[in-house]
Scaffold this motif. Structure first.
Motif, PDB file in Angstrom:
ATOM      1  N   ALA A   2       4.429  12.472  -0.798  1.00 15.95           N
ATOM      2  CA  ALA A   2       5.345  12.139  -2.280  1.00 15.95           C
ATOM      3  C   ALA A   2       4.959  13.200  -3.063  1.00 15.95           C
ATOM      4  CB  ALA A   2       5.110  10.863  -2.648  1.00 15.95           C
ATOM      5  N   ASP A   3       3.589  13.585  -3.178  1.00 10.42           N
ATOM      6  CA  ASP A   3       3.169  14.791  -4.140  1.00 10.42           C
ATOM      7  C   ASP A   3       3.676  15.770  -3.774  1.00 10.42           C
ATOM      8  OD1 ASP A   3       1.722  15.896  -5.893  1.00 10.42           O
ATOM      9  OD2 ASP A   3      -0.453  15.967  -4.878  1.00 10.42           O
ATOM     10  N   GLY A  27       0.612  -1.084   0.119  1.00 13.13           N
ATOM     11  CA  GLY A  27       0.085   0.044   0.018  1.00 13.13           C
ATOM     12  C   GLY A  27       0.933   1.201   0.144  1.00 13.13           C
ATOM     13  N   VAL A  28       1.691   1.470   0.870  1.00 17.03           N
ATOM     14  CA  VAL A  28       2.631   2.493   1.047  1.00 17.03           C
ATOM     15  C   VAL A  28       3.606   2.900  -0.072  1.00 17.03           C
ATOM     16  CG1 VAL A  28       4.653   3.577   2.342  1.00 17.03           C
ATOM     17  CG2 VAL A  28       2.645   2.371   3.572  1.00 17.03           C
ATOM     18  N   MET A  29       3.934   1.615  -0.834  1.00 13.01           N
ATOM     19  CA  MET A  29       5.167   1.709  -1.911  1.00 13.01           C
ATOM     20  C   MET A  29       4.365   2.237  -3.048  1.00 13.01           C
ATOM     21  SD  MET A  29       8.049   1.396  -1.139  1.00 13.01           S
ATOM     22  CE  MET A  29       8.827   1.144  -3.002  1.00 13.01           C
ATOM     23  N   LEU A  30       2.988   1.555  -3.396  1.00 17.68           N
ATOM     24  CA  LEU A  30       2.317   2.095  -4.520  1.00 17.68           C
ATOM     25  C   LEU A  30       1.947   3.411  -4.264  1.00 17.68           C
ATOM     26  CD1 LEU A  30       0.057  -1.125  -5.239  1.00 17.68           C
ATOM     27  CD2 LEU A  30       1.993  -0.327  -6.667  1.00 17.68           C
ATOM     28  N   ALA A  31       1.584   3.997  -3.219  1.00 17.01           N
ATOM     29  CA  ALA A  31       1.178   5.322  -3.154  1.00 17.01           C
ATOM     30  C   ALA A  31       2.274   6.102  -3.446  1.00 17.01           C
ATOM     31  CB  ALA A  31       0.711   5.415  -1.677  1.00 17.01           C
ATOM     32  N   ILE A  32       3.403   6.036  -2.985  1.00 15.07           N
ATOM     33  CA  ILE A  32       4.674   6.735  -3.306  1.00 15.07           C
ATOM     34  C   ILE A  32       4.745   6.726  -4.567  1.00 15.07           C
ATOM     35  CG2 ILE A  32       6.953   6.904  -2.837  1.00 15.07           C
ATOM     36  CD1 ILE A  32       6.564   6.003  -0.058  1.00 15.07           C
ATOM     37  N   LEU A  33       5.178   5.449  -5.284  1.00 15.66           N
ATOM     38  CA  LEU A  33       5.290   5.256  -6.675  1.00 15.66           C
ATOM     39  C   LEU A  33       4.542   5.967  -7.608  1.00 15.66           C
ATOM     40  CD1 LEU A  33       6.456   1.529  -6.807  1.00 15.66           C
ATOM     41  CD2 LEU A  33       7.981   3.402  -6.932  1.00 15.66           C
TER      42      LEU A  33
END
Length: 478
Positions: free
Chosen positions: A401-402, A263-269
């Protein structure tokens, strides 16, 4: 519309489910409107308040600060008070933010209003997909959750024309004194529509069962599934809660820590692959290719149109081909597009249509993959009892990240140059492809309870370093 009987014999009242999902997805419209409206207003505001470059950046990014805080708070609040009540509060915050952004006589007053509006956007960006996932039948959950992203890009696309119409209404002096106020003020209309319609949708049945109110949840599920499947779903949801502690520590248990990682990695990516850098700064990118101001604005509208059209395609595809397949195809295509754009800038071959074509292909690739799919996965991969808080963690990572990308892109573009900047985004797209291939599971057609059980399977746990799978299929971590 009559209930639909799918291939498995499930009875689904698509009229009820679709109408409820559309109402919740209107939160995405607010999200798209509020993030894009500043692009048309910022030039007039810069003249009105005599802003320097730092203040211009703060005028744009202050909303994101509010979004981070709203996303962070959304989980705890929605787990305690319910999805519906917190969404109503978010709609009120958005309306206050829209009015407050339109009327201030000082720059600090505008900033405060934008942060308040950002709180509402951070909440809706987290809870609207989550709500749709919790109320949608498994077979149609992808497209119903993806309606939120469709509403978001619709809001972005529409605001280009709203801003243009308002700016063309008066002369330059009127634009500086008044036009930007109307641009923000128009946001009250979708905010009010969202607020009113929320009173006509039900609470999430999964949240009601979590609160020990299955009698209130059953009528909602009956309207979705019919009697037999509704009763079975109540039992499945109750069983999943019985296996959970409700503590965030549960996310760090074997198996579920992978859910948190995904979840966290996909959100950042989703952000560090560069989409919002292009959406926020498209005119400047096209000016780097030698396009004039008018040409760059027209090309920016083309970017918005492609984003809109391919998001429609994604809504149609996501329950047909699956989440993982779309992520793989999209991230691979994004990698190629960004590599070519970088080469074009490096070699100076930017005078023709090459850069525009590959930016449009990149946006199309994002719009059928990371754009909608990440929000769908964030809404469905976490356990029932802690879904609100876990989704909030991932959403907060996305907004952070945004913020980092939106702040770092201009200095990267002027410092490292456009070629290196786009190659960095391309490398992150390649990493997204590899990460998806190795770690992200396919969730198409599975109930939320089946997805939860997926994280505890030996195959999933084998992805975790330091783990030993023992013969009976159980797992043990070193």
């Amino acid at each position: 519309m009559n209930p639909t009987i799918d291939k498995t014999g499930d009875q689904v009242s698509m009229k009820f489910v679709t109408l409820v999902s559309i109402v919740a997805a209107l939160g995405g419209l607010l999200f798209g409107f509020d993030t894009a409206v500043v692009s048309g207003a910022i030039g007039f505001m810069q003249d009105r308040f005599e802003l320097n470059e730092v203040q211009v950046g703060w005028a744009v990014s202050s909303l994101i600060v509010g979004c981070i805080a709203g996303a962070a708070a959304s989980g705890v609040l929605s787990d305690k008070f319910g999805r519906k009540k917190v969404l109503i509060a978010a709609a009120i915050l958005f309306i206050i933010g829209s009015i407050g952004s339109a009327v201030p006589d000082t720059f600090s007053g505008y900033i405060i209003a934008r942060i308040i509006g950002g709180l509402g956007i951070g909440i809706t960006s987290t809870l609207c997909p989550l709500y749709n996932a919790e109320i949608a039948p498994a077979k149609y959950r992808g497209r119903l959750v993806a309606l939120n992203q469709f509403a978001t890009v619709t809001g972005i696309f529409l605001v280009y024309f709203v801003n243009s119409g308002i700016a063309g209404y008066g002369n330059d002096a009127w634009d500086v004194s008044t036009a930007w106020r109307w641009m923000f003020g128009v946001g009250v209309l979708p905010g009010l529509l969202f607020l009113v319609l929320l009173f006509f949708v039900p609470e999430s049945p999964r949240w009601l069962i979590k609160q020990g109110k299955p009698a209130l949840a059953l009528p909602i599920l009956l309207r979705i599934h019919g009697e037999q499947l509704a009763k079975q779903e109540v039992m499945d949801i109750k069983a999943s809660f019985n296996q959970e502690s409700g503590s965030l520590r549960q996310l760090f248990k074997p198996g579920l820590r992978i859910a948190l990682l995904v979840g966290v990695m996909l959100a950042i990516l989703q952000q560090v692959t560069g989409i919002n850098a292009i959406m926020y700064y498209a005119p400047r990118i096209f000016e780097e290719t030698g396009a004039g101001t008018n040409a760059s604005l027209i090309q920016t509208i083309l970017v918005g149109l492609i984003n809109f059209l391919f998001t429609i395609l994604a809504v149609w595809l996501i329950d047909k081909v699956g989440r993982k397949a779309l992520l793989l195809v999209g991230s691979a295509s994004m990698t190629v597009c960004l590599a070519v754009i970088g080469i074009a800038f490096q070699t100076g071959y930017t005078s023709g249509p090459l850069v525009l074509i590959f930016i449009l292909l990149y946006v199309a690739s994002f719009a059928i993959s990371l754009g909608p799919v990440v929000w769908v996965l964030l809404s469905e991969i976490f356990p029932n009892r802690i879904r609100g808080r876990a989704t909030a963690i991932a959403s907060m990572a996305l907004w952070t990240a945004d913020y980092v990308v939106s702040q770092s892109f201009p200095p990267m573009l002027s410092g490292a140059g456009p070629a290196v900047t786009f190659w960095i985004f391309g490398f992150m797209s390649l990493f997204t492809f590899i990460f998806t291939l190795r770690v992200v599971p396919e969730t198409k057609g599975k109930t939320l309870e089946q997805i939860e059980a997926l994280w505890s399977s030996p195959k999933t746990q084998a992805l975790i370093p330091g783990k030993e799978v023992i013969p009976n299929g159980d797992t043990q971590f070193s």
